[in-house]
Write a protein that holds these residues in place. Structure first.
Motif, PDB file in Angstrom:
ATOM      1  N   LYS A 116       0.793  -1.232   0.000  1.00  0.00           N
ATOM      2  CA  LYS A 116       0.000   0.000   0.000  1.00  0.00           C
ATOM      3  C   LYS A 116       0.824   1.281   0.000  1.00  0.00           C
ATOM      4  O   LYS A 116       0.282   2.361  -0.141  1.00  0.00           O
ATOM      5  N   SER A 117       2.147   1.171   0.166  1.00  0.00           N
ATOM      6  CA  SER A 117       2.959   2.383   0.194  1.00  0.00           C
ATOM      7  C   SER A 117       4.342   2.087  -0.367  1.00  0.00           C
ATOM      8  O   SER A 117       4.725   0.930  -0.539  1.00  0.00           O
ATOM      9  N   LYS A 118       5.075   3.147  -0.631  1.00  0.00           N
ATOM     10  CA  LYS A 118       6.414   3.020  -1.210  1.00  0.00           C
ATOM     11  C   LYS A 118       7.456   2.950  -0.097  1.00  0.00           C
ATOM     12  O   LYS A 118       7.415   3.723   0.852  1.00  0.00           O
ATOM     13  N   ALA A 119       8.369   2.023  -0.233  1.00  0.00           N
ATOM     14  CA  ALA A 119       9.424   1.881   0.761  1.00  0.00           C
ATOM     15  C   ALA A 119      10.339   3.109   0.767  1.00  0.00           C
ATOM     16  O   ALA A 119      10.650   3.666  -0.281  1.00  0.00           O
ATOM     17  N   LYS A 120      10.758   3.518   1.957  1.00  0.00           N
ATOM     18  CA  LYS A 120      11.677   4.644   2.100  1.00  0.00           C
ATOM     19  C   LYS A 120      13.027   4.085   2.515  1.00  0.00           C
ATOM     20  O   LYS A 120      13.264   3.768   3.677  1.00  0.00           O
ATOM     21  N   ILE A 121      13.901   3.954   1.540  1.00  0.00           N
ATOM     22  CA  ILE A 121      15.172   3.277   1.757  1.00  0.00           C
ATOM     23  C   ILE A 121      16.240   4.245   2.246  1.00  0.00           C
ATOM     24  O   ILE A 121      16.390   5.344   1.716  1.00  0.00           O
ATOM     25  N   ASN A 122      16.966   3.818   3.262  1.00  0.00           N
ATOM     26  CA  ASN A 122      18.064   4.602   3.814  1.00  0.00           C
ATOM     27  C   ASN A 122      19.336   4.271   3.024  1.00  0.00           C
ATOM     28  O   ASN A 122      20.083   3.345   3.356  1.00  0.00           O
ATOM     29  N   TYR A 123      19.578   5.038   1.955  1.00  0.00           N
ATOM     30  CA  TYR A 123      20.713   4.747   1.083  1.00  0.00           C
ATOM     31  C   TYR A 123      22.055   5.062   1.737  1.00  0.00           C
ATOM     32  O   TYR A 123      23.073   4.442   1.413  1.00  0.00           O
ATOM     33  N   GLU A 124      22.067   6.011   2.641  1.00  0.00           N
ATOM     34  CA  GLU A 124      23.312   6.310   3.358  1.00  0.00           C
ATOM     35  C   GLU A 124      23.753   5.098   4.168  1.00  0.00           C
ATOM     36  O   GLU A 124      24.935   4.742   4.186  1.00  0.00           O
ATOM     37  N   LEU A 125      22.785   4.456   4.820  1.00  0.00           N
ATOM     38  CA  LEU A 125      23.087   3.251   5.588  1.00  0.00           C
ATOM     39  C   LEU A 125      23.526   2.122   4.658  1.00  0.00           C
ATOM     40  O   LEU A 125      24.504   1.421   4.936  1.00  0.00           O
ATOM     41  N   LEU A 126      22.819   1.946   3.551  1.00  0.00           N
ATOM     42  CA  LEU A 126      23.174   0.893   2.603  1.00  0.00           C
ATOM     43  C   LEU A 126      24.588   1.080   2.083  1.00  0.00           C
ATOM     44  O   LEU A 126      25.366   0.128   1.989  1.00  0.00           O
ATOM     45  N   SER A 127      24.950   2.304   1.752  1.00  0.00           N
ATOM     46  CA  SER A 127      26.284   2.590   1.248  1.00  0.00           C
ATOM     47  C   SER A 127      27.344   2.255   2.288  1.00  0.00           C
ATOM     48  O   SER A 127      28.394   1.674   1.972  1.00  0.00           O
ATOM     49  N   SER A 128      27.067   2.594   3.538  1.00  0.00           N
ATOM     50  CA  SER A 128      28.009   2.312   4.619  1.00  0.00           C
ATOM     51  C   SER A 128      28.144   0.814   4.847  1.00  0.00           C
ATOM     52  O   SER A 128      29.249   0.293   5.046  1.00  0.00           O
ATOM     53  N   LEU A 129      27.018   0.108   4.806  1.00  0.00           N
ATOM     54  CA  LEU A 129      27.043  -1.350   4.980  1.00  0.00           C
ATOM     55  C   LEU A 129      27.836  -2.010   3.854  1.00  0.00           C
ATOM     56  O   LEU A 129      28.663  -2.896   4.090  1.00  0.00           O
ATOM     57  N   SER A 130      27.591  -1.570   2.641  1.00  0.00           N
ATOM     58  CA  SER A 130      28.269  -2.145   1.480  1.00  0.00           C
ATOM     59  C   SER A 130      29.773  -1.901   1.540  1.00  0.00           C
ATOM     60  O   SER A 130      30.582  -2.772   1.212  1.00  0.00           O
ATOM     61  N   GLU A 131      30.164  -0.715   1.991  1.00  0.00           N
ATOM     62  CA  GLU A 131      31.577  -0.351   2.065  1.00  0.00           C
ATOM     63  C   GLU A 131      32.307  -1.147   3.140  1.00  0.00           C
ATOM     64  O   GLU A 131      33.464  -1.554   2.956  1.00  0.00           O
ATOM     65  N   ASN A 132      31.633  -1.382   4.264  1.00  0.00           N
ATOM     66  CA  ASN A 132      32.286  -2.026   5.405  1.00  0.00           C
ATOM     67  C   ASN A 132      32.123  -3.543   5.441  1.00  0.00           C
ATOM     68  O   ASN A 132      32.805  -4.222   6.216  1.00  0.00           O
ATOM     69  N   LEU A 133      31.210  -4.067   4.617  1.00  0.00           N
ATOM     70  CA  LEU A 133      30.939  -5.512   4.634  1.00  0.00           C
ATOM     71  C   LEU A 133      31.112  -6.098   3.234  1.00  0.00           C
ATOM     72  O   LEU A 133      30.257  -6.822   2.736  1.00  0.00           O
ATOM     73  N   ASP A 134      32.233  -5.793   2.620  1.00  0.00           N
ATOM     74  CA  ASP A 134      32.439  -6.205   1.232  1.00  0.00           C
ATOM     75  C   ASP A 134      32.737  -7.693   1.080  1.00  0.00           C
ATOM     76  O   ASP A 134      32.752  -8.219  -0.030  1.00  0.00           O
ATOM     77  N   LYS A 135      32.948  -8.411   2.185  1.00  0.00           N
ATOM     78  CA  LYS A 135      33.240  -9.845   2.106  1.00  0.00           C
ATOM     79  C   LYS A 135      32.006 -10.709   2.340  1.00  0.00           C
ATOM     80  O   LYS A 135      32.105 -11.941   2.400  1.00  0.00           O
ATOM     81  N   VAL A 136      30.852 -10.079   2.476  1.00  0.00           N
ATOM     82  CA  VAL A 136      29.618 -10.818   2.713  1.00  0.00           C
ATOM     83  C   VAL A 136      28.566 -10.342   1.720  1.00  0.00           C
ATOM     84  O   VAL A 136      28.594  -9.183   1.275  1.00  0.00           O
ATOM     85  N   GLY A 137      27.669 -11.226   1.333  1.00  0.00           N
ATOM     86  CA  GLY A 137      26.613 -10.849   0.398  1.00  0.00           C
ATOM     87  C   GLY A 137      25.458 -10.177   1.121  1.00  0.00           C
ATOM     88  O   GLY A 137      24.815 -10.793   1.985  1.00  0.00           O
ATOM     89  N   LEU A 138      25.175  -8.916   0.811  1.00  0.00           N
ATOM     90  CA  LEU A 138      24.059  -8.216   1.434  1.00  0.00           C
ATOM     91  C   LEU A 138      22.751  -8.668   0.793  1.00  0.00           C
ATOM     92  O   LEU A 138      22.674  -8.864  -0.422  1.00  0.00           O
ATOM     93  N   VAL A 139      21.717  -8.804   1.620  1.00  0.00           N
ATOM     94  CA  VAL A 139      20.437  -9.339   1.162  1.00  0.00           C
ATOM     95  C   VAL A 139      19.322  -8.336   1.439  1.00  0.00           C
ATOM     96  O   VAL A 139      19.208  -7.808   2.553  1.00  0.00           O
ATOM     97  N   LEU A 140      18.503  -8.107   0.421  1.00  0.00           N
ATOM     98  CA  LEU A 140      17.349  -7.223   0.560  1.00  0.00           C
ATOM     99  C   LEU A 140      16.088  -8.055   0.765  1.00  0.00           C
ATOM    100  O   LEU A 140      15.664  -8.783  -0.130  1.00  0.00           O
ATOM    101  N   HIS A 141      15.514  -7.947   1.955  1.00  0.00           N
ATOM    102  CA  HIS A 141      14.219  -8.552   2.244  1.00  0.00           C
ATOM    103  C   HIS A 141      13.151  -7.462   2.098  1.00  0.00           C
ATOM    104  O   HIS A 141      13.426  -6.282   2.219  1.00  0.00           O
TER     105      HIS A 141
END
Length: 281
Positions: A182-207
């Motif tokens: 019923k609504s559009k997700a509001k994604i925290n891209y700043e957090l995603l970018s930080s997670l991706s940068e610091n966790l490059d040895k693990v596969g990030l998963v979007l649920h």
């Protein structure tokens, strides 16, 4: 052939995120893998514990193995959001190539301890493990987490979790919600970018991909998501098509049940193709 997440992540790195599709009944399964075959895409099929018990761990494993070999595609069978450690081990022993232990409702220390035990058990059998830090809101297979309970993944906790458990994939909470129609997700891209940068040895998963626009989904893939879960849309679409085909059949001779299910199966195949193409870089 049947692969674990690590093999798929390595093979398709910098090419695409891999779609992970929830199967709800055995009738869906051939169409899902056929859809992947038609666009020459890898596919992850995931089941809730409820679905695994309904169909049977052994039947799911043997059917997946047969279909992956029939279509000669890279496929993974994954147990999704399981909080029962014994059930996770049962899936591993049955032949699942990947499992998710979800200890996100526990303290970080308990989550780390339990997940580490699962990782040690699974890795000895060449099975990949997904964990979760933070809480992804919404409802899935009877598990309900409201907005007040849901919380963003803490970057420091995520780093510690990955280092101490050695998981292969990590479900992160960045603003998506299970079953959000019923609504559009509001994604925290700043957090995603930080997670991706610091966790490059693990596969990030979007649920919780429901409610995420195509534009946002592509951005999530570009920002480092490796596995994208698709569940509620499949279930909703299947039910809608079955509702359309079954009522008219009650007023006419029924020659074969499969003729009533085929439209729903065809719809599932098209969703798999559409999403898998969307997740390409």
């Amino acid at each position: 052939m049947m692969e674990n997440l690590n093999t798929l992540f390595n093979k398709y790195d910098n090419k695409k995120a891999i779609g992970s599709f929830n199967v709800h009944c055995l009738e869906m399964l051939p169409s899902m893998l056929l859809g992947a075959k038609e666009i020459e895409s890898p596919i992850i099929i995931q089941t809730s514990l409820g679905t695994a018990k309904y169909i049977g761990f052994d039947l799911l494993v043997s059917t997946m193995d047969t279909l992956a070999n029939r279509y000669q595609i890279d496929a993974c069978l994954h147990l999704d959001h399981c909080t029962d450690m014994n059930a996770v081990k049962e899936a591993v022993d049955a032949g699942y190539t990947s499992v998710m232990y979800d200890g996100s409702s526990l303290t970080l220390e308990e989550n780390i301890s339990n997940t580490r035990e699962i990782v040690e058990y699974a890795h000895k059998r060449n099975v990949s493990v997904e964990g979760e830090v933070g809480s992804i809101g919404g409802a899935e297979d009877g598990l309900i987490i409201d907005e007040e309970q849901a919380k963003y993944t803490d970057i420091d906790e995520a780093i510690r979790f990955v280092e101490e458990t050695q998981v292969d994939a990590l479900a992160v909470a960045i603003g998506t919600t299970h079953g959000q129609f019923k609504s559009k997700a509001k994604i925290n891209y700043e957090l995603l970018s930080s997670l991706s940068e610091n966790l490059d040895k693990v596969g990030l998963v979007l649920h919780g991909g429901t409610g995420v626009s195509d534009e946002d989904m592509r951005k999530c893939v570009r920002e480092g998501m490796k596995k994208i879960n698709v569940g509620s849309e499949l279930n909703k679409s299947y039910i809608e098509l079955v509702n359309e085909t079954f009522p008219p059949a009650l007023d006419a001779p029924l020659t074969s049940l499969r003729k009533l299910l085929n439209p729903a199966n065809d719809k599932i195949k098209e969703i798999v193709k559409e999403k898998s193409l969307l997740f390409q870089l």
